[in-house]
Design an enzyme around this catalytic site. Structure first.
Site, PDB file in Angstrom:
ATOM      1  N   CYS A 137       4.521  -4.124  -7.890  1.00  0.00           N
ATOM      2  CA  CYS A 137       3.663  -4.938  -6.560  1.00  0.00           C
ATOM      3  C   CYS A 137       2.355  -5.300  -7.191  1.00  0.00           C
ATOM      4  CB  CYS A 137       2.884  -3.330  -5.571  1.00  0.00           C
ATOM      5  SG  CYS A 137       1.647  -2.018  -6.016  1.00  0.00           S
ATOM      6  N   ARG A 140       1.495   0.526  -2.716  1.00  0.00           N
ATOM      7  CA  ARG A 140       2.913  -0.025  -2.214  1.00  0.00           C
ATOM      8  C   ARG A 140       3.786   0.403  -3.260  1.00  0.00           C
ATOM      9  NH1 ARG A 140       2.475  -5.966  -1.554  1.00  0.00           N
ATOM     10  NH2 ARG A 140       1.409  -5.665  -3.267  1.00  0.00           N
ATOM     11  N   ASP A 146       1.038  -5.897   2.392  1.00  0.00           N
ATOM     12  CA  ASP A 146       0.291  -5.606   1.270  1.00  0.00           C
ATOM     13  C   ASP A 146      -1.359  -4.122   2.423  1.00  0.00           C
ATOM     14  OD1 ASP A 146      -3.041  -4.784  -0.487  1.00  0.00           O
ATOM     15  OD2 ASP A 146      -2.305  -6.248  -1.384  1.00  0.00           O
TER      16      ASP A 146
HETATM   17  P1  4NP Z   1      -0.650  -2.721  -4.718  1.00  0.00           P
HETATM   18  O1  4NP Z   1      -2.029  -2.835  -3.010  1.00  0.00           O
HETATM   19  O2  4NP Z   1      -0.034  -3.856  -4.648  1.00  0.00           O
HETATM   20  O3  4NP Z   1       0.199  -2.676  -2.799  1.00  0.00           O
HETATM   21  O4  4NP Z   1      -0.662  -1.303  -4.481  1.00  0.00           O
HETATM   22  C1  4NP Z   1      -3.316  -3.255  -3.861  1.00  0.00           C
HETATM   23  C2  4NP Z   1      -4.188  -3.036  -4.669  1.00  0.00           C
HETATM   24  C3  4NP Z   1      -5.289  -3.255  -4.292  1.00  0.00           C
HETATM   25  C4  4NP Z   1      -5.579  -4.663  -5.077  1.00  0.00           C
HETATM   26  C5  4NP Z   1      -5.108  -5.146  -4.201  1.00  0.00           C
HETATM   27  C6  4NP Z   1      -3.467  -4.794  -3.731  1.00  0.00           C
HETATM   28  N1  4NP Z   1      -6.624  -5.068  -4.925  1.00  0.00           N
HETATM   29  O5  4NP Z   1      -7.175  -6.515  -5.095  1.00  0.00           O
HETATM   30  O6  4NP Z   1      -7.803  -4.129  -6.122  1.00  0.00           O
END
Ligand code: 4NP
Length: 157
Positions: free
Chosen positions: A10, A16, A129
């Site tokens: 992800c 995710r 997300d």
């Molecule tokens: P992930 O979610 O891609 O599902 O781990 C996110 C975690 C952090 C961020 C964006 C999405 N961020 O912008 O820090």
């Protein structure tokens, strides 16, 4: 038999893809297939390297009986020759992985997939997300992943 290797990817590797990894591990554990797979997760971004998964995701998953133990890392060039499958959580992750592969002329070994192509119940075209939303977003991600990760395992094994 040779182990199959699976990398879930992800953006941040704290919501995710660690959940997808934990759900996959739980499924293969229940089916007695632990020895048949090597499973990992990674992010396309580097912000959270070394961190545990987001507390909200760990709590939501624990309530369903699945612990998330992973520490965030960023996808790297070696992953394209180490993993049989690199599985993206959304279209943007997928495009970033494809882009990285072509920019760096990386190995064709890994088959690059979108997890949502393995769903049967949920109709979202991506795993949304949950990072900037409320707690319910984490449960929604887990619902979607339980469906699509199970479909993915059924397809590859
Ligand atoms: P992930 O979610 O891609 O599902 O781990 C996110 C975690 C952090 C961020 C964006 C999405 N961020 O912008 O820090």
């Amino acid at each position: 038999m040779k182990k199959q290797t699976v990398l879930f990817v992800c953006l941040g590797n704290i919501c995710r893809s660690p959940a997808a990894e934990a759900i996959f591990l739980d499924l293969i554990n229940k089916k007695g297939l632990n020895d048949s797979f090597i499973v990992d997760s990674a992010g396309t971004g580097s912000w959270h390297i070394g961190k545990k998964a987001d507390t909200r995701m760990r709590i939501a998953s624990r309530k369903r009986g699945v612990e998330i133990f992973s520490r965030a890392r960023q996808i790297n060039s070696n992953d394209f020759e180490k993993f049989n499958y690199i599985v993206a959580m959304d279209d943007s992750n997928y495009e970033n992985i494809i882009d990285m592969k072509s920019r760096k002329s990386l190995s064709d070994f890994a088959s690059i997939k979108k997890i949502q192509n393995f769903r049967s119940v949920f109709h979202e075209i991506e795993v949304p997300d949950p990072y900037f939303g409320g707690d319910e977003g984490f449960d929604n991600v887990l619902d979607i992943l339980e469906d699509s990760v199970s479909g993915f395992l059924d397809t590859i094994y």
